[in-house]
Motif scaffolding. Structure first.
Motif, PDB file in Angstrom:
ATOM      1  N   GLU A 102       0.825  -1.210   0.000  1.00 48.86           N
ATOM      2  CA  GLU A 102       0.000   0.000   0.000  1.00 48.86           C
ATOM      3  C   GLU A 102       0.863   1.267   0.000  1.00 48.86           C
ATOM      4  OE1 GLU A 102      -3.242   0.387  -0.427  1.00 48.86           O
ATOM      5  OE2 GLU A 102      -3.514  -1.761  -0.638  1.00 48.86           O
ATOM      6  N   VAL A 150       0.398   4.456   0.203  1.00 54.27           N
ATOM      7  CA  VAL A 150       0.215   5.500   1.222  1.00 54.27           C
ATOM      8  C   VAL A 150       0.853   5.073   2.546  1.00 54.27           C
ATOM      9  CG1 VAL A 150      -1.494   6.779   2.582  1.00 54.27           C
ATOM     10  CG2 VAL A 150      -1.861   6.441   0.134  1.00 54.27           C
ATOM     11  N   GLU A 157      -6.441   9.802   1.723  1.00 55.37           N
ATOM     12  CA  GLU A 157      -7.568   8.881   1.892  1.00 55.37           C
ATOM     13  C   GLU A 157      -8.631   9.108   0.828  1.00 55.37           C
ATOM     14  OE1 GLU A 157      -7.122   6.434   3.964  1.00 55.37           O
ATOM     15  OE2 GLU A 157      -5.228   7.382   4.472  1.00 55.37           O
ATOM     16  N   TRP A 158      -8.903  10.366   0.534  1.00 60.42           N
ATOM     17  CA  TRP A 158      -9.927  10.711  -0.451  1.00 60.42           C
ATOM     18  C   TRP A 158      -9.598  10.166  -1.836  1.00 60.42           C
ATOM     19  CZ3 TRP A 158      -9.626  14.080  -4.770  1.00 60.42           C
ATOM     20  CH2 TRP A 158     -10.851  14.436  -5.331  1.00 60.42           C
ATOM     21  N   HIS A 163      -8.299   7.531  -2.999  1.00 57.91           N
ATOM     22  CA  HIS A 163      -8.530   6.119  -3.354  1.00 57.91           C
ATOM     23  C   HIS A 163      -9.749   5.940  -4.260  1.00 57.91           C
ATOM     24  CE1 HIS A 163      -5.529   4.088  -0.869  1.00 57.91           C
ATOM     25  NE2 HIS A 163      -5.802   4.935   0.116  1.00 57.91           N
ATOM     26  N   HIS A 164     -10.872   6.566  -3.854  1.00 59.12           N
ATOM     27  CA  HIS A 164     -12.100   6.397  -4.636  1.00 59.12           C
ATOM     28  C   HIS A 164     -12.340   7.574  -5.589  1.00 59.12           C
ATOM     29  CE1 HIS A 164     -13.613   2.659  -3.094  1.00 59.12           C
ATOM     30  NE2 HIS A 164     -13.238   3.038  -1.887  1.00 59.12           N
ATOM     31  N   ARG A 199      -7.401   8.339  -7.897  1.00 55.73           N
ATOM     32  CA  ARG A 199      -6.859   7.019  -8.262  1.00 55.73           C
ATOM     33  C   ARG A 199      -7.878   6.204  -9.061  1.00 55.73           C
ATOM     34  NH1 ARG A 199      -3.451   3.696  -9.333  1.00 55.73           N
ATOM     35  NH2 ARG A 199      -3.498   1.503  -8.795  1.00 55.73           N
ATOM     36  N   ALA A 200      -9.064   6.042  -8.512  1.00 56.60           N
ATOM     37  CA  ALA A 200     -10.065   5.188  -9.152  1.00 56.60           C
ATOM     38  C   ALA A 200     -10.475   5.738 -10.518  1.00 56.60           C
ATOM     39  CB  ALA A 200     -11.281   5.051  -8.244  1.00 56.60           C
ATOM     40  N   PHE A 210     -13.110  18.985  -9.405  1.00 58.91           N
ATOM     41  CA  PHE A 210     -13.115  19.169  -7.951  1.00 58.91           C
ATOM     42  C   PHE A 210     -11.717  19.580  -7.471  1.00 58.91           C
ATOM     43  CE2 PHE A 210     -12.760  17.896  -3.533  1.00 58.91           C
ATOM     44  CZ  PHE A 210     -13.973  18.272  -2.986  1.00 58.91           C
ATOM     45  N   PHE A 262     -16.537  17.902   0.801  1.00 61.96           N
ATOM     46  CA  PHE A 262     -16.718  16.604   0.155  1.00 61.96           C
ATOM     47  C   PHE A 262     -18.168  16.108   0.276  1.00 61.96           C
ATOM     48  CE2 PHE A 262     -12.234  16.740   1.494  1.00 61.96           C
ATOM     49  CZ  PHE A 262     -11.598  16.490   0.295  1.00 61.96           C
ATOM     50  N   GLU A 287     -12.857  12.398   5.779  1.00 62.40           N
ATOM     51  CA  GLU A 287     -12.185  11.105   5.594  1.00 62.40           C
ATOM     52  C   GLU A 287     -11.898  10.433   6.948  1.00 62.40           C
ATOM     53  OE1 GLU A 287     -11.685   9.327   2.884  1.00 62.40           O
ATOM     54  OE2 GLU A 287     -12.598  10.842   1.619  1.00 62.40           O
ATOM     55  N   VAL A 315     -10.365   7.790   7.978  1.00 63.18           N
ATOM     56  CA  VAL A 315      -9.011   7.343   8.332  1.00 63.18           C
ATOM     57  C   VAL A 315      -8.153   8.540   8.751  1.00 63.18           C
ATOM     58  CG1 VAL A 315      -6.901   6.274   7.453  1.00 63.18           C
ATOM     59  CG2 VAL A 315      -9.122   5.281   6.871  1.00 63.18           C
ATOM     60  N   ALA A 316      -8.264   9.635   8.009  1.00 61.73           N
ATOM     61  CA  ALA A 316      -7.517  10.852   8.360  1.00 61.73           C
ATOM     62  C   ALA A 316      -7.978  11.372   9.727  1.00 61.73           C
ATOM     63  CB  ALA A 316      -7.713  11.920   7.285  1.00 61.73           C
ATOM     64  N   GLU A 374      -1.312  -0.118   6.713  1.00 61.33           N
ATOM     65  CA  GLU A 374      -1.468  -0.972   5.527  1.00 61.33           C
ATOM     66  C   GLU A 374      -2.928  -1.418   5.391  1.00 61.33           C
ATOM     67  OE1 GLU A 374       0.067  -5.093   5.525  1.00 61.33           O
ATOM     68  OE2 GLU A 374       1.365  -4.435   3.890  1.00 61.33           O
ATOM     69  N   GLU A 385      -5.306   1.526   4.400  1.00 54.81           N
ATOM     70  CA  GLU A 385      -5.252   1.903   2.985  1.00 54.81           C
ATOM     71  C   GLU A 385      -5.864   0.822   2.097  1.00 54.81           C
ATOM     72  OE1 GLU A 385      -4.471   4.978   2.354  1.00 54.81           O
ATOM     73  OE2 GLU A 385      -4.093   5.190   4.493  1.00 54.81           O
ATOM     74  N   TRP A 386      -5.567  -0.431   2.420  1.00 54.30           N
ATOM     75  CA  TRP A 386      -6.067  -1.569   1.622  1.00 54.30           C
ATOM     76  C   TRP A 386      -7.586  -1.629   1.633  1.00 54.30           C
ATOM     77  CZ3 TRP A 386      -8.667  -6.091   3.299  1.00 54.30           C
ATOM     78  CH2 TRP A 386      -8.753  -7.109   2.349  1.00 54.30           C
ATOM     79  N   HIS A 415      -9.970   0.463   1.552  1.00 53.56           N
ATOM     80  CA  HIS A 415     -10.777   1.336   0.685  1.00 53.56           C
ATOM     81  C   HIS A 415     -11.355   0.581  -0.516  1.00 53.56           C
ATOM     82  CE1 HIS A 415     -10.084   5.268   2.522  1.00 53.56           C
ATOM     83  NE2 HIS A 415      -8.823   4.941   2.682  1.00 53.56           N
ATOM     84  N   HIS A 416     -10.493  -0.171  -1.208  1.00 56.72           N
ATOM     85  CA  HIS A 416     -10.956  -0.881  -2.406  1.00 56.72           C
ATOM     86  C   HIS A 416     -11.296  -2.337  -2.109  1.00 56.72           C
ATOM     87  CE1 HIS A 416     -10.688   2.201  -5.422  1.00 56.72           C
ATOM     88  NE2 HIS A 416      -9.566   2.613  -4.876  1.00 56.72           N
TER      89      HIS A 416
END
Lengths: 229, 229
Positions: free
Chosen positions: A68, A70, A102-103, A105-106, A109-110, A148, B53, B68, B70-71, B99, B102-103, B105-106
């Motif tokens: 991962e 991050v 964190e934001w 990821h979806h 990145r996605a 955004f 957001f 977020e 996690v943050a 780890e 972060e993992w 999320h998806h």
């Protein structure tokens, strides 16, 4: 210093590039361990012993194997002496960097990856056809995300996401936003703040940024040179 | 201590529950600010000023507004005096917690939520029909993720993901894995390690875990009581 740290990567992978650039720029000694995604080297039993998630990037460092991107960036910023701006010790600035990490990821990145995979990677790897409706849908999702970023993350007038200096959040984001260029999409068009910010990220991390994006630049040029359908 | 900290949440949201339980369990003083997702309160201009957001959970604390989950968990663990096990200072254990954070999320988050939304939420909110093929696909993706947790994350014999004490990773994961129960899916069936770990997370955080999951438990019972199609 011994090179106890190993980076497993493929520069076609966006977060692999971010980690590679980060390690080169911060001069952390490490060993380059190429994992060829095109050849499926990440799916072997040998690689599974290094990373149970079977993805790149990942690292091995003394007694830890970590996946991962991050989580790895946070670990490296903590374990090695890197300038504070990469991952600020100041709690509020760190929180702002974390919020993006964190934001994304979806979002960044996605959205950028899905568009790239559908338009460029899958047709080349599997010969799959592009459905124009679906392509439009993926493009719209990606554009909403990029808008955004232009409006909310860069609209405040700061040079970078969390202030006047580059952080891991900017680097990770820029590497993701480079990817759809290979599919012929210019993320900077109509987004002047994004364009200036991308140039700042590149300036702050060159010559490594350009080295990491060599294949991306080449593919982008080839796609741009082809007549549009 | 004044309640400068505000939590904006809806207990139907998995990460909202995780944050709510964390704040209650660690006795951090905070003000509860309900945001009713069903009524679309997160889409108002008023809420946009709190969180650009437009999602829950988020917090406001002195001079920071942070989104977020996690943050936020990292920020709270850093700013308030909470027992170390929640987010370990030890670099390697912290990396292991990171780890997972972060993992997920998806994986845990995406897979359990997609199944829940398709099978339970969308038919109730929009009257949408369930396509059995698609339902099977979403179920298979979720099961592959839950099997990975059973085998890889809990297979080593530790009580929790990153050792013998609960961390924010376990709490966030358990709240996600509760969600598909509302759609009649039992994640613990055939996964003895997951079942024991879920019980441990609940024990370590009760009575708050049960309080936060009151609606989830009620819906799960109602779904289970209905004759299967």
């Amino acid at each position: 210093m011994s090179k106890a740290l190993k980076l497993y990567y493929d520069l076609l992978s966006q977060p692999s590039r971010a980690l590679w650039i980060f390690l080169e720029k911060t001069k952390i000694p490490y060993e380059r361990c190429l994992v060829n995604l095109g050849k499926g080297e990440h799916l072997t039993e040998e690689f599974k012993a290094i990373n149970r998630f079977q993805k790149v990037p990942c690292i091995a460092d003394n007694q830890i194997k970590l996946a991962e991107s991050v989580a790895i960036l946070r670990y490296l910023a903590r374990e090695y002496r890197v300038p504070d701006h990469w991952y600020p010790a100041d709690s509020r600035r760190q929180a702002r960097v974390d919020e993006y990490l964190e934001w994304q990821h979806h979002n960044t990145r996605a959205m950028c990856a899905v568009y790239f995979q559908y338009m460029w990677l899958r047709p080349r790897m599997f010969g799959s056809k592009i459905d124009p409706k679906r392509a439009e849908q993926y493009k719209a999702q990606m554009e909403s995300c990029l808008d955004f970023i232009e409006r909310e993350l860069l609209g405040g007038g700061s040079s970078f996401f969390a202030g006047e200096e580059i952080s891991v959040a900017d680097l990770l984001a820029a590497c993701e936003i480079e990817q759809p260029k290979m599919a012929g999409y210019d993320p900077c068009e109509g987004r002047p703040k994004l364009a200036e910010w991308m140039a700042r990220v590149r300036d702050a991390t060159n010559p490594y940024y350009d080295q990491a994006h060599k294949f991306v630049y080449k593919m982008s040029q080839e796609t741009a040179a082809k007549p549009k359908l």
